[in-house]
Design a protein around this motif. Structure first.
Motif, mmCIF file in Angstrom:
data_model
loop_
_atom_site.group_PDB
_atom_site.id
_atom_site.type_symbol
_atom_site.label_atom_id
_atom_site.label_comp_id
_atom_site.label_asym_id
_atom_site.label_seq_id
_atom_site.Cartn_x
_atom_site.Cartn_y
_atom_site.Cartn_z
ATOM 1 N N TYR A 88 7.004 17.030 -15.173
ATOM 2 C CA TYR A 88 6.241 16.274 -14.182
ATOM 3 C C TYR A 88 4.762 16.388 -14.551
ATOM 4 C CZ TYR A 88 10.315 15.879 -11.132
ATOM 5 O OH TYR A 88 11.543 15.564 -10.620
ATOM 6 N N GLU A 89 3.976 15.449 -14.010
ATOM 7 C CA GLU A 89 2.537 15.455 -14.319
ATOM 8 C C GLU A 89 1.901 16.803 -13.950
ATOM 9 O OE1 GLU A 89 0.259 12.614 -12.118
ATOM 10 O OE2 GLU A 89 -1.638 13.289 -12.989
ATOM 11 N N VAL B 155 6.856 11.909 -9.792
ATOM 12 C CA VAL B 155 8.167 11.378 -10.175
ATOM 13 C C VAL B 155 8.207 11.262 -11.699
ATOM 14 C CG1 VAL B 155 8.823 10.069 -8.103
ATOM 15 C CG2 VAL B 155 7.235 9.046 -9.743
ATOM 16 N N LEU B 156 9.433 11.292 -12.239
ATOM 17 C CA LEU B 156 9.563 11.184 -13.699
ATOM 18 C C LEU B 156 9.795 9.728 -14.090
ATOM 19 C CD1 LEU B 156 11.813 14.295 -14.467
ATOM 20 C CD2 LEU B 156 9.367 14.056 -14.864
ATOM 21 N N THR B 157 8.920 8.859 -13.659
ATOM 22 C CA THR B 157 9.046 7.441 -13.998
ATOM 23 C C THR B 157 7.670 6.805 -13.973
ATOM 24 O OG1 THR B 157 10.168 5.377 -13.412
ATOM 25 C CG2 THR B 157 9.523 6.781 -11.586
ATOM 26 N N PHE C 183 -15.588 15.773 -20.086
ATOM 27 C CA PHE C 183 -14.300 15.109 -20.295
ATOM 28 C C PHE C 183 -13.236 15.759 -19.413
ATOM 29 C CE2 PHE C 183 -16.563 13.800 -24.008
ATOM 30 C CZ PHE C 183 -16.047 12.552 -24.316
ATOM 31 N N LEU C 184 -12.296 14.940 -18.934
ATOM 32 C CA LEU C 184 -11.205 15.454 -18.094
ATOM 33 C C LEU C 184 -9.881 14.825 -18.488
ATOM 34 C CD1 LEU C 184 -12.464 15.233 -14.375
ATOM 35 C CD2 LEU C 184 -12.297 17.271 -15.802
ATOM 36 N N CYS C 185 -8.832 15.602 -18.319
ATOM 37 C CA CYS C 185 -7.474 15.055 -18.495
ATOM 38 C C CYS C 185 -7.060 14.478 -17.143
ATOM 39 C CB CYS C 185 -6.534 16.193 -18.895
ATOM 40 S SG CYS C 185 -4.809 15.835 -18.585
ATOM 41 N N LEU C 186 -7.006 13.159 -17.071
ATOM 42 C CA LEU C 186 -6.695 12.530 -15.784
ATOM 43 C C LEU C 186 -5.184 12.417 -15.557
ATOM 44 C CD1 LEU C 186 -9.114 11.899 -14.099
ATOM 45 C CD2 LEU C 186 -8.728 9.470 -14.468
ATOM 46 N N ASP C 187 -4.441 12.197 -16.620
ATOM 47 C CA ASP C 187 -2.981 12.154 -16.490
ATOM 48 C C ASP C 187 -2.371 12.742 -17.766
ATOM 49 O OD1 ASP C 187 -0.433 11.719 -15.609
ATOM 50 O OD2 ASP C 187 -0.593 9.539 -15.439
ATOM 51 N N GLY C 188 -1.289 13.454 -17.620
ATOM 52 C CA GLY C 188 -0.682 14.108 -18.782
ATOM 53 C C GLY C 188 0.821 13.924 -18.821
ATOM 54 N N HIS C 189 1.344 13.811 -20.024
ATOM 55 C CA HIS C 189 2.795 13.681 -20.217
ATOM 56 C C HIS C 189 3.239 14.695 -21.252
ATOM 57 C CE1 HIS C 189 2.944 9.846 -18.062
ATOM 58 N NE2 HIS C 189 1.772 9.645 -18.628
ATOM 59 N N VAL C 190 4.291 15.399 -20.926
ATOM 60 C CA VAL C 190 4.845 16.374 -21.865
ATOM 61 C C VAL C 190 6.358 16.212 -21.920
ATOM 62 C CG1 VAL C 190 5.339 18.844 -22.157
ATOM 63 C CG2 VAL C 190 3.010 18.105 -21.695
ATOM 64 N N ASP C 191 6.883 16.153 -23.124
ATOM 65 C CA ASP C 191 8.329 16.199 -23.345
ATOM 66 C C ASP C 191 8.618 17.386 -24.234
ATOM 67 O OD1 ASP C 191 9.504 14.122 -21.947
ATOM 68 O OD2 ASP C 191 9.051 12.640 -23.492
ATOM 69 N N MET C 192 9.586 18.207 -23.816
ATOM 70 C CA MET C 192 9.954 19.370 -24.629
ATOM 71 C C MET C 192 11.320 19.127 -25.267
ATOM 72 S SD MET C 192 10.501 23.322 -23.437
ATOM 73 C CE MET C 192 8.780 23.802 -23.353
ATOM 74 N N GLU C 193 11.435 19.520 -26.521
ATOM 75 C CA GLU C 193 12.712 19.446 -27.230
ATOM 76 C C GLU C 193 13.753 20.237 -26.435
ATOM 77 O OE1 GLU C 193 15.326 18.366 -29.567
ATOM 78 O OE2 GLU C 193 13.390 17.966 -30.520
ATOM 79 N N ASP C 194 14.909 19.643 -26.173
ATOM 80 C CA ASP C 194 15.933 20.343 -25.394
ATOM 81 C C ASP C 194 16.307 21.686 -26.022
ATOM 82 O OD1 ASP C 194 16.123 18.712 -23.268
ATOM 83 O OD2 ASP C 194 17.919 17.642 -23.931
#
Lengths: 400, 81
Positions: free
Chosen positions: A4-5, A49-51, A202-213
């Motif tokens: 999640y964000e 949400v994850l979408t 500078f700021l991180c306004l939105d972030g996405h992370v996917d981790m290898e299962d």
């Protein structure tokens, strides 16, 4: 495994990537109000949400006061977006943005190396930027064997004309993001938008992370630290009933794998597998003009009961006319056991195996016994002398 | 109903408590169980799981346990004397 964000931001924050003030997740309107009070200024509230498509769906709202924030949180928490119920509401200070950037690290499948991507046109699809404004995007592969140096990030960012203090500040963030990616077995670490404020920060306004299962085991400590149950399965969308039923087939019997189903809208059911063979076979079916109805992995010597239940599930899916049972050469799965399971599933579903099974191509252990069974039921089968590509072609030909 | 495998056991073996215990113990897919009065019971739903390991054939006297393939040449597996 998608984060999640708020989890992505917790991870980034741990490494010192600058985040908006507040940046805490609220589970209730009262909690959202309390966070807004701490921030003591205008806030933005975002559905967790994850979408995608949160803004359009009303999942991102702004508030000036704590009371307004609580009311906005109440609305967001009641909102379902693309079938997803929010995990909470992220509350953070609104930032006066001067410019948006894109920064991401992911895997480059062609070069088989991680790649860092940077653009001074953030906030929109990076694919669109690459297509329409290639001069505003920079990419660079880096090694997994050596540490990521700040200089590499600096070179990349400078290549699209950024200099001075902006370059120095962005370099720090980009190099840190690459380290986050490498340290935690990620397949994606993205900041979009990465913003420059009017005061130059500078700021991180939105972030996405996917981790290898497969990294879950080695990353248990981090997952616990971020409040993520390492056993939690996450997908970009909620699983369909078909997928839930597939997982249930796999769960009730420990023997082998027969599940992990994904749905499509074609007419050919696929029972496929074996060390990368499933993707090869899926592609071969498509290449021959076939329309897969689903993708179901099988392997590790599933029991007859398990293969039978999976076959029945596949045949029960609307639009499935035939099934193709195909694997690479197997050593740890018995051909005769799979043949029994599949034929039993077809028979118990009320069909004739000779008619319903387009092709059976599982060569390997106990194939002589398996072929006897297939022959008895009039099912077309082939051994390893027929390539996977050719077998897929035979299956597709039978659909016409 | 089983489509692929049938297992036949002589009545004398099916009534022998020690052999029944042995058959239950050796079968990896639970085809054998204890029925009423301690007699051997064949678990029908598990018959098709038979791995043709022949452990049951070796657990009983020759020829008293037979594994029948219900497909192809309908081969009968049994322990020779």
């Amino acid at each position: 495994m998608r984060f999640y964000e708020y989890e992505s931001k917790r991870l980034f924050g741990k490494y010192g990537i600058p985040l908006p003030t507040g940046s805490k997740v609220a589970r209730t309107p009262a909690e959202a109000g309390a966070i807004a009070t701490e921030i003591a200024g205008p806030v933005v509230l975002k559905s967790q949400v994850l979408t995608g498509g949160r803004m359009k769906a009303g999942g991102v709202l702004f508030a000036e006061t704590a009371a307004e924030a609580a009311r906005a949180a109440e609305k967001i928490l009641a909102l379902t977006i693309n079938g997803h119920k929010p995990r909470g509401v992220l509350v953070e200070a609104r930032a006066p943005i001067a410019q948006e950037y894109y920064l991401g690290v992911t895997w480059d499948g062609v070069n088989r190396l991680p790649v860092m991507i940077f653009s001074d046109m953030g906030g929109i699809d990076v694919e669109e930027v690459a297509e329409k404004h290639p001069e505003h995007i920079a990419k660079r592969n880096f090694s997994t064997l050596f540490p990521f140096s700040d200089f590499m990030a600096k070179e990349l960012i400078a290549s699209i004309g950024i200099s001075g203090s902006d370059l120095n500040r962005l370099t720090q963030i980009a190099a840190t993001l690459a380290r986050v990616f490498r340290d935690h077995g990620l397949t994606l670490a993205e900041i979009n938008p990465l913003v420059r404020l009017h005061d130059g920060r500078f700021l991180c306004l939105d972030g996405h992370v996917d981790m290898e299962d497969d990294a879950r085991d080695t990353q248990k400590g981090l997952l616990r630290e971020l409040g993520i149950d390492p056993a939690e399965k996450r997908q970009a969308r909620p699983p369909s009933q078909f997928e839930i039923d597939g997982a249930a087939v796999d769960a009730v019997d420990h023997r082998g794998v027969a599940g992990n189903v994904v749905e499509f809208d074609g007419d050919l059911g696929l029972v496929i597998g074996a060390g990368g063979g499933s993707l090869t076979l899926f592609d071969a079916i498509r290449k021959h003009g076939g329309r897969p109805a689903n993708y179901c992995e099988i392997g590790g010597n599933p029991s007859v009961t398990k293969a039978c239940a999976l076959t029945k599930l596949i045949l029960a899916k609307r639009g499935v006319k035939k099934i193709a049972v195909m694997m690479n050469v197997v050593s740890n799965t018995r051909v005769d056991i799979v043949a029994r399971g599949v034929i039993k599933g077809v028979v118990e579903s009320g069909f004739d195996p000779a008619e319903k099974i387009a092709i059976f191509r599982i060569p390997g252990s106990w194939e002589t016994e398996g072929f006897k069974i297939l022959r008895h039921y009039g099912v077309e089968y082939c051994d390893r002398s027929v390539s996977m590509y050719e077998a897929a072609g035979r299956a597709v030909a039978k659909m016409k | 109903m089983a489509l692929f495998i049938n297992v036949e056991v002589d009545a004398a073996v099916a009534r022998d408590g020690e052999l029944v215990k042995k058959l239950i113990e050796v079968c990896p897919v639970n085809i054998f169980a204890t029925g009423s009065g301690g007699a051997l019971q064949i678990v029908e739903p598990n018959l098709d799981e038979c791995t043709l390991c022949e452990l049951c054939l070796n657990a009983a006297p020759p020829g008293t346990v037979r594994v029948v393939k219900l497909y192809g040449d309908k081969e009968v597996l049994t322990r020779k004397a």
